[in-house]
Structures are given as structure tokens and as C-alpha cells.
Write a protein that holds these residues in place. Structure first.
Motif, PDB file in Angstrom:
ATOM      1  N   PHE A  23      44.328  75.767-165.897  1.00 33.24           N
ATOM      2  CA  PHE A  23      45.282  74.980-165.131  1.00 33.24           C
ATOM      3  C   PHE A  23      45.631  75.657-163.806  1.00 33.24           C
ATOM      4  N   ALA A  70      45.528  70.163-162.013  1.00 35.12           N
ATOM      5  CA  ALA A  70      45.345  70.318-163.455  1.00 35.12           C
ATOM      6  C   ALA A  70      46.539  71.072-164.037  1.00 35.12           C
ATOM      7  N   PRO A 117      45.676  67.113-167.323  1.00 35.55           N
ATOM      8  CA  PRO A 117      44.521  68.002-167.088  1.00 35.55           C
ATOM      9  C   PRO A 117      43.609  67.550-165.945  1.00 35.55           C
TER      10      PRO A 117
END
Length: 769
Positions: A24, A298, A303
């Protein structure tokens, strides 16, 4: 997903990870005219000051560099931020500033004022090293792009540079010939943005070996056009350029991830997503406000999202329904919508809604009161008080019909209303309910010669219509005046008729109305519409009327189309041509003075055209006697229309419209069906295209037969032999064939598979999507 206001109007936004292998993003970087804002991504998004980014200057670009470093490029230099917060700075020489840059995981290229390129590459120790030589470009650098570093390699081999001389140049970054030019593409307008992406490969999930995709250079131009061209992996040559107009503003390009693969977000006056799915390119418009800058995003909650700026707001978006071509919004109505017209001055829709076996709101309330009175009357004397309470509770109860359903009124009972609606927000501006057992079947916007530019809405209504056996007490045409700048309907008068007015069409300052099988011309009167002319020779029942000039085309419920000429001097409506085949017409659209497209209830679309000599013959018939009495041919008119095209769609077509679907696109014939399909029939503009697709369809029939083993040709000729129409859906399946089949078909057509795909894409994007 989230919208938040910013303290000013930002001009760019990026997301970066802290480490290369993080799933992420860690920071959102927002650049303003004179500052940079850094936001950390966690449970919430909040501002941080210890990220190492310089906040007192605008940012040109930033990226995650190497394994765990960050880089920020700003007009005065480059800032390399290590994981332990150590900072290395490279300052622009002299009075020069950085104007453009391109950056990926291991490389940074900057363009200084005057068109000088400086190249940096990361060495194994994590240091950013400047390449000793610099390159002077022939003009000002407008935009630059680097591809992501391919897996298992040290660098991306190609740099794309857009120059102010309307060219894009591909430059090598290979150590053996660093900064030497490889290829060039001349552009029709000034470039605005470049983006190199690898598409069509797979990452090798579920134990399969990864496959390498192709490199594509996307070029956004300042005139709103997007070009996509193939960039050769080895030589850097550019080939197979595809073009698409996206909007009226310059096209900016951003690399994002969708479904695990690289995609391109193109932002113009509206936003588009270019992605590859099942070996086919899709360019899908996004239904959202105009964006100015965007980046992939993300986080745990999202995501595969996009962070974007629009005016002074920061927005986080997640894309839904990626494969849907049309964006649709549903607005609930009280009854089934039958027809609508568009009031072009306001953009509002005027809709007629009609339901069989239904009560109007007024009748429902009357029935409710009647039932409550019956409850009280039926109760015994000692239960009167309880019955009165129950009746009051029953009258006060309001059960939503969307949950509990509407009460059934029985056959022959109709409920109708006319509604003016704003289609943008679904707001109802005005609603006119009709009386019980009046069913609205036709509507038209008309201007009458004796009333200037004032617009009237004519609504055709049937009174007490029983469907089987068919019986009708009569009909009416309600004439409404559009007042308050098209916001309200005002009833002028009500014209009684002996049958159902099934079709209405404006005609030379009057109105053409189909009353059962009678075709009539009406003009506006003080107390009702005045009948001026009539034709009794339409066989069964008129369902559609189209007019162009003095020519009228009337669609019959069983006997196809009849061409009618109005002779003003004799005040006659004369049928001078008709069709040789029976067709149960449901929809029609006039294509030109001689040609009409029609659809029938069995799922066929046809195009009829008058022979070249027909029009002249009728025009040279001064008395009208010849066309009036010469009725010998096939029990119909003296002349017959030619069948230009026949095609079986397989679903009942309810509407046909000739209209462009995209900005600056050509006009296809759009049809909608009973099952909810929206389809297009597009005309060929050259014999070469027609010949190519005819041969492609022939090969597809033999190479890719339908799953159920049915013959494609006999299916498309279900009612009438297919004529002059090529099945685009079948041709589109070429892209999903096995590569060896694609190759053999393409060889028979003297082309390569990519050229065949390009032809398919070109004809699709020229008209629709």
C-alpha cells in the motif's frame, strides 16, 4: 469514496510507497503553485511534516526510488530522501530551472530550460548518479515519459520526449548508446502528455509462466485527441498508431493499476480509462466530474483506486462496473413510460406514462373512502365505534406501492399521466394526470403556422380501450401549451376522435395524426384541432409517421411502410409507393428523402429506399389521378420501394434513432429492444471496408461456428434473407480466437492479425465506443 477540500487550488497529486515491496501507498503528495503538502495514509489521511519532502516549493514529480528511498523533483533541483531521512540534493546549474521530468523506480530524467536533458541512474549502492553527457534537444521540451523498469532488469531502455515542434522522439537509455535518438513520430497537434505502459502480458499467477506484453506509447494532444502507438521492445521503433478523440480539453495521461495490470487514465473534458482485457483494448469513459490531475492509489480499504484533484478538492475514487459501456441512472416513475419527446430549449423530457389494469391516484382515494364507508355500514350497532376506528386507520394508512404492489383494477381499466422531467437530476418539474380509463399512446411537439414559434404538446389518448376483443369508445387529442419557459403544461383544448390516435407528427405548420387506419392533417383551432385533409387507404392501423419536406412515410401495424405525398393545391394525401413484404412495424426512422429504416415486432431491422425514378414520376403527375387510381400492382400502390438491407436482430426493436454517440463521431443508427439491449447499425463509407468485413465475416462463420451448432447465416435470415448487413458481433469475436486461427484468417485477407484488430477497432470507435 472520499472528498476533502484543500487550502487552495492544487496543480498536481502523486502517491508513493515507503518501500518497493509494500502493498500500500504511504504518502499522498499534493503540489500547489508555491508549496507542497504531504499527507500520510493510514486509518485516516492527515498532514505530516517529517517525510523529508521540501514543503516550501512546488513539486514537478516524485517517486519511490530503489528499495526504500524517495525522490522529489522541484524547479530548482532534485531531492533524494534515504530511508534513514538522510537527504542528498542536486541543484540546477546557474540560472536554469527544471521544466519537465520523468521518473521511475531507478531512473530520473530532467529537462532544463532551453531543452537540455540530464539523465540520472541509481547505482547498486543506492546512490543517484548523473550521466556524464547531456543532450540538447532541437526545441523546447513539452512532456516526457519513462516506462516502469521491467522485472529482472536494471533500467527502462526508452525515454519518450514530446517537443514543441509537434514531434515525439524516442531516446535510448542503454549504456552502449545512451541519449542517442532512436525514432520519431510527427504529430497533428502539440503534445500535452506522454505515458509508456506495458500491456497484454500476464504476471504468471497460479504457477503459470509470466508472459511479456507489448510496450505502448500513449500520446495526449492539446486538441483533445489520444494517440496510442506500439513501441518496439528491441529497436524503439514506433508503429501501428491508433487515434481517438476524447474531449475538448488537452489530454493528460496517468499510469494506474487495474485488475493487477498497468492501465492508463486519460483526463480531458471527461476522464477515460484505457486497459487491456482478454487480449483486447478497452477505452471506457468514466462517469464522474472533470478531473485535472490523478495518480494511482492503494490502501487497505481501496487496493486499486485513484486519487485525483478537481478544482480545490482532493478525491479518492474506486472504479465500479469496469466493463459497462453505458453509464445508467434509473429514475422511478408512477406508470410504464410509453413515449417521450425532448424539449430542446430546456433539455427536459416530456413523458407519457400509461398502465393497463391500473387505477389513477384520484380513483384509488375514492375506492379507499368507499371501502371505509362499507366497513362502517357492515358493522353491527355495538361495533360501530370500533369499525369507525378501523376505517380511520385504513384511510390514514399509506402503504408504498414499490413494496406492496399497486391494486389491480381489472381489464379495460387504464391510468395515464404526462410528466415533465429534468433528465440530469431526475427531478419532476410538472405532472398532469389524465382521467381514469384514458390511455396515452402518442405524443409530439408541434408548432402551428398561425401561432409563430410557440410550442404545443399534442397527446393522443384512447378512451375505454379493451384489448381483446378490441373495442374502443373513442379517442382524444389533448393540446397543451408549454408555458413558463417550457416548465409547465397548460391545457388549451381536447379534440374528440372516433378511434385511437396512435401516431402524431409535426408537418409544415400543422399536425399529421394517425387515427386508426386514417391519416389526417389537423391545424390549430380556437376550441379544437381542425381536420383539413384525410387519406383512408392505409390497410390496418398506423403506428409510425415520419415526414420530410412534402413527403410522408407511414408505418402500418401489419403492412410495412407507405410513402405518401401531400399535394397542397389539391389538398390531397396520395399513396404513391409501398413495400412488397408484410412487416409488423414497431419503430421507424427517416434516413433521407427516399430512405427509411424500420423495425418489426419479430426482431428484424430493414432499410427501404425508393427507386431513383420514383420521386420524379410523382412530382410530374400534375393531376394526382395516376397515383390515385393506378392501384393494380400487388393490390397496393403503383410503385414499390426497394429493399436496401435486411437483418434479424433476434429481439423486438422498440425504437430507432439516427444520432452520434460520441463527440465528433459519425451518425450510426441506434436501436433499443424489449430485452434492454442498446445496439448500433453503422454505415460503411467505402467499398474497400465493406469488402474487407464481408470476407472477415465469411471466414468467421466457418472458423468460429456458434456453440450450439446453429448456422449463423440462417439465424440472421430468420424471417427475411439477410441483405447488405454484416454481423459486427461475429467479426468482433476475431480478437478472442486462438492466435493460429487469427493468423490464418488474416493471411487469407492479406493482412496481419494486428491490422485486422485495428480495422475492427477503427470502425467501432468511429461511431461508438
Amino acid at each position: 469514496m472520499a472528498v476533502s477540500e484543500l487550502p487552495g487550488n492544487p496543480n498536481a497529486v502523486w502517491t508513493v510507497k515507503k518501500k518497493a515491496d509494500d502493498d500500500f501507498d504511504a504518502y499522498i503528495i499534493v503540489s500547489f503553485v508555491n508549496a507542497t503538502l504531504v499527507l500520510s495514509i493510514g486509518e485516516t489521511v492527515e498532514e505530516v511534516t517529517d517525510s523529508g519532502f521540501l514543503g516550501t516549493t512546488p513539486t514537478l514529480s516524485c517517486s519511490q526510488l530503489g528499495d526504500e528511498a524517495l525522490v522529489q523533483i522541484y524547479p530548482e533541483g532534485i531531492r533524494h530522501i534515504r530511508a534513514d531521512k538522510r537527504v542528498n540534493e542536486w541543484k540546477a546549474p546557474g540560472k536554469k530551472t527544471i521544466v519537465r521530468c520523468a521518473v521511475n523506480q531507478r531512473q530520473v530524467v530532467i529537462a532544463l530550460t532551453g531543452g537540455e536533458l540530464v539523465y540520472f541512474e541509481m547505482d547498486p549502492t543506492g546512490q543517484l548518479n548523473e550521466y556524464t553527457e547531456r543532450k540538447d534537444m532541437s526545441g523546447d521540451v513539452v512532456c516526457m515519459a519513462l516506462a516502469n523498469v521491467p522485472g529482472g532488469e536494471q533500467r527502462s531502455r526508452f525515454l519518450a520526449v514530446g517537443l514543441a515542434d509537434h514531434t515525439v522522439r524516442v531516446i535510448s537509455l542503454d549504456p552502449s548508446d545512451c541519449l542517442s535518438p532512436l525514432s520519431m513520430l510527427a504529430l497533428p497537434a502539440l503534445p500535452e502528455a506522454l505515458c509508456i505502459v506495458e500491456m497484454g502480458g500476464s504476471e504468471g499467477r497460479d504457477g503459470s509462466a509470466p508472459t511479456q506484453g507489448m510496450l505502448y506509447l500513449n500520446i495526449g494532444l492539446q486538441n483533445g485527441v489520444l494517440l496510442r502507438t506500439v513501441l518496439d521492445h528491441v529497436t524503439g521503433d514506433l508503429s501501428d498508431t491508433r487515434k481517438r478523440c476524447l474531449g475538448s480539453r488537452p489530454v493528460k495521461l496517468f499510469r494506474v493499476r487495474m485488475q493487477g495490470n498497468e492501465s492508463v487514465l486519460a483526463v480531458s473534458s471527461r476522464s477515460w480509462l484505457s486497459y487491456c482485457y482478454q487480449n483486447r483494448f478497452h477505452l471506457t469513459p468514466l462517469s464522474y466530474e472533470t478531473l485535472e490531475f490523478a495518480s494511482g492509489f492503494a490502501s487497505e480499504q481501496c487496493p486499486e483506486g485513484i486519487v485525483a484533484i478537481s478544482t480545490n478538492t482532493l478525491r479518492i475514487l474506486a472504479l465500479e462496473k469496469l466493463g459497462a459501456v453505458f453509464n445508467q441512472v434509473s429514475h422511478p416513475l408512477d406508470y410504464t413510460p410509453r413515449k417521450f419527446v425532448i424539449h430542446y430549449e430546456t433539455g427536459n423530457l416530456i413523458i407519457i406514462e400509461t398502465d393497463h389494469n391500473s387505477y389513477t391516484e384520484e380513483t384509488k382515494q375514492q375506492r379507499k373512502r368507499q371501502m371505509a364507508e362499507e366497513m362502517v355500514e357492515a358493522a353491527a350497532e355495538d361495533e360501530q365505534e370500533l369499525a369507525a376506528e378501523m376505517a380511520a386507520a385504513f384511510l390514514g394508512e399509506d402503504l408504498p406501492e414499490s413494496v406492496f404492489g399497486a391494486p389491480k383494477a381489472g381489464p379495460g381499466m387504464w391510468a395515464s399521466q404526462i410528466r415533465i422531467m429534468n433528465p440530469m437530476d431526475g427531478r419532476t418539474i410538472d405532472k398532469v394526470p389524465l382521467e381514469q380509463n384514458e390511455a396515452a399512446f402518442s405524443i409530439a411537439l408541434c408548432k402551428f403556422a398561425n401561432y409563430g414559434d410557440e410550442q404545443f404538446v399534442l397527446v393522443g389518448v384512447a378512451k375505454e380501450l379493451h384489448l381483446n376483443p378490441r373495442h374502443v369508445a373513442g379517442g382524444f387529442v389533448y393540446t397543451y401549451h408549454l408555458v413558463d419557459e417550457g416548465q409547465r403544461l397548460e391545457l388549451i383544448h381536447k379534440t374528440p376522435l372516433e378511434d385511437v390516435p396512435t401516431a402524431i407528427c409535426p408537418f409544415q405548420g400543422r399536425a399529421l395524426i394517425g387515427v386508426g387506419h386514417l391519416l389526417r392533417i389537423y391545424s390549430m383551432g380556437k376550441r379544437k384541432l381542425l381536420r383539413k385533409c384525410e387519406n383512408k387507404y392505409i390497410p390496418n392501423c398506423i403506428v409510425t409517421i415520419n415526414a420530410m419536406g412534402h413527403r410522408i412515410c407511414v408505418g402500418d401495424t401489419q403492412e410495412s411502410f407507405h410513402y405518401v405525398r401531400y399535394r397542397a393545391k389539391e389538398n390531397q394525401l396520395i399513396i404513391f409507393a409501398d413495400d412488397t413484404n408484410p412487416r409488423y412495424i414497431t419503430a421507424s426512422c427517416m434516413l433521407d428523402f427516399d430512405t427509411i429504416a424500420g423495425a418489426d415486432k419479430f426482431g428484424n431491422i430493414c432499410v427501404l429506399r425508393l427507386p431513383p425514378d420514383t420521386s420524379d414520376e410523382v412530382d410530374e403527375d400534375p393531376t394526382g389521378v395516376k397515383a390515385l387510381w393506378d392501384r393494380g400492382l400487388l393490390n397496393g400502390a403503383s410503385q414499390k420501394a426497394d429493399i436496401v438491407a435486411n437483418f434479424y436482430v433476434g429481439e423486438t426493436v422498440l425504437s430507432l434513432q439516427k444520432t452520434p454517440l460520441i463527440l465528433e463521431g459519425s451518425e450510426p443508427l441506434v436501436y433499443t429492444t424489449l430485452s434492454g439491449t442498446i445496439g448500433v447499425v453503422v454505415p460503411f463509407t467505402s467499398h474497400e471496408d465493406h469488402d474487407f468485413f464481408q470476407h472477415l465475416e465469411m471466414h468467421m462463420r466457418s472458423e468460429n461456428p456458434p456453440l450450439c451448432g446453429r448456422d449463423h447465416l440462417s439465424y440472421r435470415s430468420y424471417y427475411f434473407p439477410v441483405k447488405n448487413v454484416i454481423d459486427g458481433d461475429l467479426c468482433e469475436q476475431f480478437n478472442s480466437l486462438e492466435p493460429n486461427k487469427q493468423k490464418s484468417i488474416a493471411e487469407d485477407l492479406d493482412r496481419t492479425p494486428s491490422e485486422v484488430s485495428k480495422k475492427l477497432e477503427d470502425i467501432r470507435t468511429r461511431y461508438a465506443f
